[in-house]
Structures are given as structure tokens and as C-alpha cells.
Motif scaffolding. Structure first.
Motif, PDB file in Angstrom:
ATOM      1  N   PRO A  16     -24.808-110.850  10.229  1.00  0.00           N
ATOM      2  CA  PRO A  16     -24.723-111.343   8.849  1.00  0.00           C
ATOM      3  C   PRO A  16     -25.433-110.507   7.797  1.00  0.00           C
ATOM      4  O   PRO A  16     -24.882-110.277   6.720  1.00  0.00           O
ATOM      5  CB  PRO A  16     -25.345-112.738   8.933  1.00  0.00           C
ATOM      6  CG  PRO A  16     -25.161-113.159  10.342  1.00  0.00           C
ATOM      7  CD  PRO A  16     -25.308-111.891  11.149  1.00  0.00           C
ATOM      8  N   HIS A  17     -26.677-110.085   8.061  1.00  0.00           N
ATOM      9  CA  HIS A  17     -27.485-109.502   6.982  1.00  0.00           C
ATOM     10  C   HIS A  17     -27.872-108.061   7.297  1.00  0.00           C
ATOM     11  O   HIS A  17     -28.191-107.756   8.443  1.00  0.00           O
ATOM     12  CB  HIS A  17     -28.777-110.319   6.804  1.00  0.00           C
ATOM     13  CG  HIS A  17     -28.550-111.801   6.759  1.00  0.00           C
ATOM     14  ND1 HIS A  17     -29.125-112.677   7.662  1.00  0.00           N
ATOM     15  CD2 HIS A  17     -27.778-112.546   5.941  1.00  0.00           C
ATOM     16  CE1 HIS A  17     -28.719-113.914   7.387  1.00  0.00           C
ATOM     17  NE2 HIS A  17     -27.904-113.867   6.350  1.00  0.00           N
ATOM     18  N   PRO A  18     -27.913-107.201   6.242  1.00  0.00           N
ATOM     19  CA  PRO A  18     -28.508-105.886   6.454  1.00  0.00           C
ATOM     20  C   PRO A  18     -29.934-106.111   6.981  1.00  0.00           C
ATOM     21  O   PRO A  18     -30.654-106.925   6.409  1.00  0.00           O
ATOM     22  CB  PRO A  18     -28.553-105.274   5.038  1.00  0.00           C
ATOM     23  CG  PRO A  18     -27.566-106.053   4.240  1.00  0.00           C
ATOM     24  CD  PRO A  18     -27.511-107.418   4.846  1.00  0.00           C
ATOM     25  N   ASP A  19     -30.279-105.484   8.006  1.00  0.00           N
ATOM     26  CA  ASP A  19     -31.537-105.509   8.805  1.00  0.00           C
ATOM     27  C   ASP A  19     -31.377-106.299  10.102  1.00  0.00           C
ATOM     28  O   ASP A  19     -32.156-106.119  11.029  1.00  0.00           O
ATOM     29  CB  ASP A  19     -32.812-105.907   8.041  1.00  0.00           C
ATOM     30  CG  ASP A  19     -33.007-107.411   7.790  1.00  0.00           C
ATOM     31  OD1 ASP A  19     -32.319-108.227   8.397  1.00  0.00           O
ATOM     32  OD2 ASP A  19     -33.878-107.740   6.970  1.00  0.00           O
ATOM     33  N   ASP A  20     -30.351-107.170  10.205  1.00  0.00           N
ATOM     34  CA  ASP A  20     -30.134-107.892  11.470  1.00  0.00           C
ATOM     35  C   ASP A  20     -29.787-106.917  12.597  1.00  0.00           C
ATOM     36  O   ASP A  20     -30.360-106.985  13.692  1.00  0.00           O
ATOM     37  CB  ASP A  20     -28.972-108.891  11.348  1.00  0.00           C
ATOM     38  CG  ASP A  20     -29.339-110.151  10.590  1.00  0.00           C
ATOM     39  OD1 ASP A  20     -30.544-110.431  10.433  1.00  0.00           O
ATOM     40  OD2 ASP A  20     -28.412-110.856  10.149  1.00  0.00           O
ATOM     41  N   LEU A  21     -28.830-106.045  12.345  1.00  0.00           N
ATOM     42  CA  LEU A  21     -28.393-105.137  13.421  1.00  0.00           C
ATOM     43  C   LEU A  21     -29.529-104.221  13.858  1.00  0.00           C
ATOM     44  O   LEU A  21     -29.671-103.929  15.044  1.00  0.00           O
ATOM     45  CB  LEU A  21     -27.192-104.296  12.972  1.00  0.00           C
ATOM     46  CG  LEU A  21     -25.858-105.039  12.912  1.00  0.00           C
ATOM     47  CD1 LEU A  21     -24.759-104.134  12.361  1.00  0.00           C
ATOM     48  CD2 LEU A  21     -25.450-105.569  14.294  1.00  0.00           C
ATOM     49  N   ASP A 119     -26.901-118.613   8.736  1.00  0.00           N
ATOM     50  CA  ASP A 119     -25.853-117.579   8.713  1.00  0.00           C
ATOM     51  C   ASP A 119     -25.700-116.925  10.081  1.00  0.00           C
ATOM     52  O   ASP A 119     -24.607-116.470  10.441  1.00  0.00           O
ATOM     53  CB  ASP A 119     -26.200-116.471   7.705  1.00  0.00           C
ATOM     54  CG  ASP A 119     -26.119-116.933   6.258  1.00  0.00           C
ATOM     55  OD1 ASP A 119     -25.700-118.084   6.008  1.00  0.00           O
ATOM     56  OD2 ASP A 119     -26.486-116.127   5.377  1.00  0.00           O
ATOM     57  N   HIS A 120     -26.788-116.843  10.848  1.00  0.00           N
ATOM     58  CA  HIS A 120     -26.728-116.129  12.123  1.00  0.00           C
ATOM     59  C   HIS A 120     -25.749-116.788  13.081  1.00  0.00           C
ATOM     60  O   HIS A 120     -24.932-116.123  13.710  1.00  0.00           O
ATOM     61  CB  HIS A 120     -28.127-116.052  12.759  1.00  0.00           C
ATOM     62  CG  HIS A 120     -29.102-115.282  11.933  1.00  0.00           C
ATOM     63  ND1 HIS A 120     -30.438-115.595  11.870  1.00  0.00           N
ATOM     64  CD2 HIS A 120     -28.931-114.215  11.111  1.00  0.00           C
ATOM     65  CE1 HIS A 120     -31.057-114.743  11.058  1.00  0.00           C
ATOM     66  NE2 HIS A 120     -30.154-113.906  10.577  1.00  0.00           N
ATOM     67  N   HIS A 121     -25.832-118.104  13.189  1.00  0.00           N
ATOM     68  CA  HIS A 121     -24.915-118.798  14.104  1.00  0.00           C
ATOM     69  C   HIS A 121     -23.479-118.730  13.587  1.00  0.00           C
ATOM     70  O   HIS A 121     -22.526-118.538  14.346  1.00  0.00           O
ATOM     71  CB  HIS A 121     -25.349-120.259  14.274  1.00  0.00           C
ATOM     72  CG  HIS A 121     -24.560-120.993  15.302  1.00  0.00           C
ATOM     73  ND1 HIS A 121     -24.141-122.285  15.143  1.00  0.00           N
ATOM     74  CD2 HIS A 121     -24.086-120.599  16.510  1.00  0.00           C
ATOM     75  CE1 HIS A 121     -23.455-122.667  16.208  1.00  0.00           C
ATOM     76  NE2 HIS A 121     -23.410-121.669  17.051  1.00  0.00           N
TER      77      HIS A 121
HETATM   78 ZN   LIG Z   1     -30.502-112.276   9.300  1.00  0.00          ZN
END
Ligand SMILES: [Zn+2]
Length: 261
Positions: A16-21, A119-121
Motif C-alpha cells: 500500500p504505502h511507499p516504505d512498506d516494500l 490499508d495493509h490488509h
Molecule cells: Zn504501510
């Protein structure tokens, strides 16, 4: 439909978010790049608003993080942050990315994070559903005129800690000992999210998680993944020994680096 499709990706990683990956599988992304695979990253949202960032800052930070990992491609799907939902319209948008870049393997940030963003789920559900939608015929107009494409393989990358309490089956760990520094560098790129004090905390959390998963498999650092099906093994010895089927590894798999009494 685009005149000329871009080259196919070997791997596309989505979260979902920049920095998650970066936090989930930055070491593996950097490693795949070093191994010569064509790896793309897709952020479902801009990550904004947050208490600390701005759209422009997050864009620049995401680009710096991409460079740190060496990935040739980073896409933003431009779905809404904080209210991300697994909806038909959002499935169409993500499936259009799959039909455009035709990855051989899709990595999806997976699991629930009850103490963090919902958002993650939703991103997990959206990745699965968009993979299914991507192959559907007679709906090209919903996917920007792109042609049906079936993503052959799906890999889950569980969010740390909370989500790992789920009983993931078919787990495996990728040795990221040689790309752990690149992973940290990519996370450090998000200065708006991680000031010096927060970066130390996230570094400790990631070092602990990746150190734990790595140690279980005899690596200094490792990232955990899971498959939605059992691990298929044409050769038991190759699977158990890893990449060196003819010579027993110095450190038996599962016993870590340290002799345990
Ligand atoms: Zn995130």
C-alpha cells in the motif's frame, strides 16, 4: 492500449504505502536485482496524508529508495491512502498494472496489522483479487484496453510481528545478508517518516525480525515469505540443501550459526 508494451517483469512487488516494500522485502528486491532479474515495485497509494510528510517529499523519498535497491521501475497506482479498499474499481486499476507489465511472480504485502494501517490488509485482498481479474476476457475496456494476462505465481510477504501470528504455511526465507545494508539505506531515504530517533527504532525492529528469520535458516539476515500452496519439490535434496545440492552446507539448515547445546 499502449502502442508498445514495456518489457515483462520477472517480479512485481506490491504494497500500500511507499516504505512498506522496503521494510517488508527490500533486501530481497535488492538481491533479485543483483541476480539479474527485472524487478518492479508498485505502491498502491502515495502514503499521504501522514502527520509528517507531503506528496512531493514522499515522491522524492520513494525514488531515492528505489535507487538504493537498484530496481529499474517504481509505479504508483494512485489509489487513496488511509481509505484503501478492495473494491471492483481498485481491482481494475491494479489488474491493469499486471496486464501492462506481465510479471512472472507477484509479491504482495500480506496479513493483518491490527495496530497499524488497515490499508495493509486491504492491499493483500486487492492483490489477490486483481491477480484473478487480470486474466479475465471480454472486459478489456475495464483495464484500459490491455489484454488478459494470468500472473503465474503469487508470493505473500507477511507484515512483521502482528500478522506473523497467523499460521502462514509454505513459508520460506530468502538470505538477504548481502543486501541488508541496501535495505537499511532504502528505509533511511524516508527522512520525513523516520527522523534519527525513529530510524533507530525501525532499524532495531527490522534487524531483530530479519536476524531471527535468517538465523532459523543459517543466514545472518533473512526475509520471510509464504506461498498460497504447498512448496513443490521436484528434488528433495535440492530443496533441503538450497543452492548447493552436492555439498552439505557448513551450517545445517534450521540450526542457525551458533552451536546450540
Ligand atoms: Zn504501510
Amino acid at each position: 492500449m499502449p502502442d508498445a508494451l514495456p518489457d515483462r517483469l520477472d517480479v512485481l512487488a506490491v504494497a500500500p504505502h511507499p516504505d512498506d516494500l522496503e521494510i517488508l522485502c527490500g533486501g530481497t528486491i535488492a538481491k533479485l536485482v543483483k541476480q539479474g532479474y527485472k524487478v518492479g515495485m508498485a505502491d498502491l497509494t502515495s502514503g499521504e496524508p501522514t502527520p509528517r510528510g507531503s506528496l512531493d517529499t514522499r515522491k522524492k523519498e520513494a525514488e531515492a529508495a528505489r535507487v538504493a535497491l537498484g530496481s529499474p521501475l517504481r509505479i504508483n497506482v494512485e489509489l487513496p491512502n488511509r481509505v484503501l479498499m478492495d473494491s471492483p474499481e481498485n481491482r481494475f486499476k491494479l489488474a491493469t498494472v499486471f496486464r501492462t507489465y506481465r510479471p512472472g511472480i507477484l509479491i504482495v504485502g500480506a496479513g493483518r496489522t491490527p495496530a497499524a494501517s488497515p490499508d495493509h490488509h486491504q492491499g493483500h485482498l486487492l492483490g489477490e483479487a486483481a491477480r484473478f481479474y487480470s486474466q479475465l476476457t471480454k472486459w478489456d475496456e475495464r483495464f484500459d484496453g490491455t489484454k488478459p494476462y494470468r500472473v503465474p505465481h503469487l508470493v505473500y510477504c507477511p507484515f512483521p510481528f502482528d500478522a506473523e501470528q497467523r499460521s502462514w504455511h509454505s513459508t520460506f526465507v530468502v538470505d538477504i545478508s548481502d543486501t541488508f545494508d541496501a535495505k537499511l539505506e532504502s528505509i533511511r531515504a524516508y527522512e520525513s517518516q523516520f527522523d534519527a530517533e525513529r530510524f533507530e527504532r525501525v532499524k532495531h525492529m527490522i534487524g531483530s525480525a530479519n536476524g531471527y528469520h535468517g538465523a532459523r535458516c543459517g543466514f545472518r539476515y533473512g526475509e520471510l515469505f509464504a506461498l498460497p500452496h504447498p512448496v513443490g519439490a521436484p528434488d528433495l535434496v535440492t530443496l533441503v540443501h538450497g543452492s548447493k545440492p552436492t555439498a552439505p552446507p557448513d551450517v545445517p539448515v534450521g540450526q542457525g550459526h551458533l552451536p546450540m547445546g
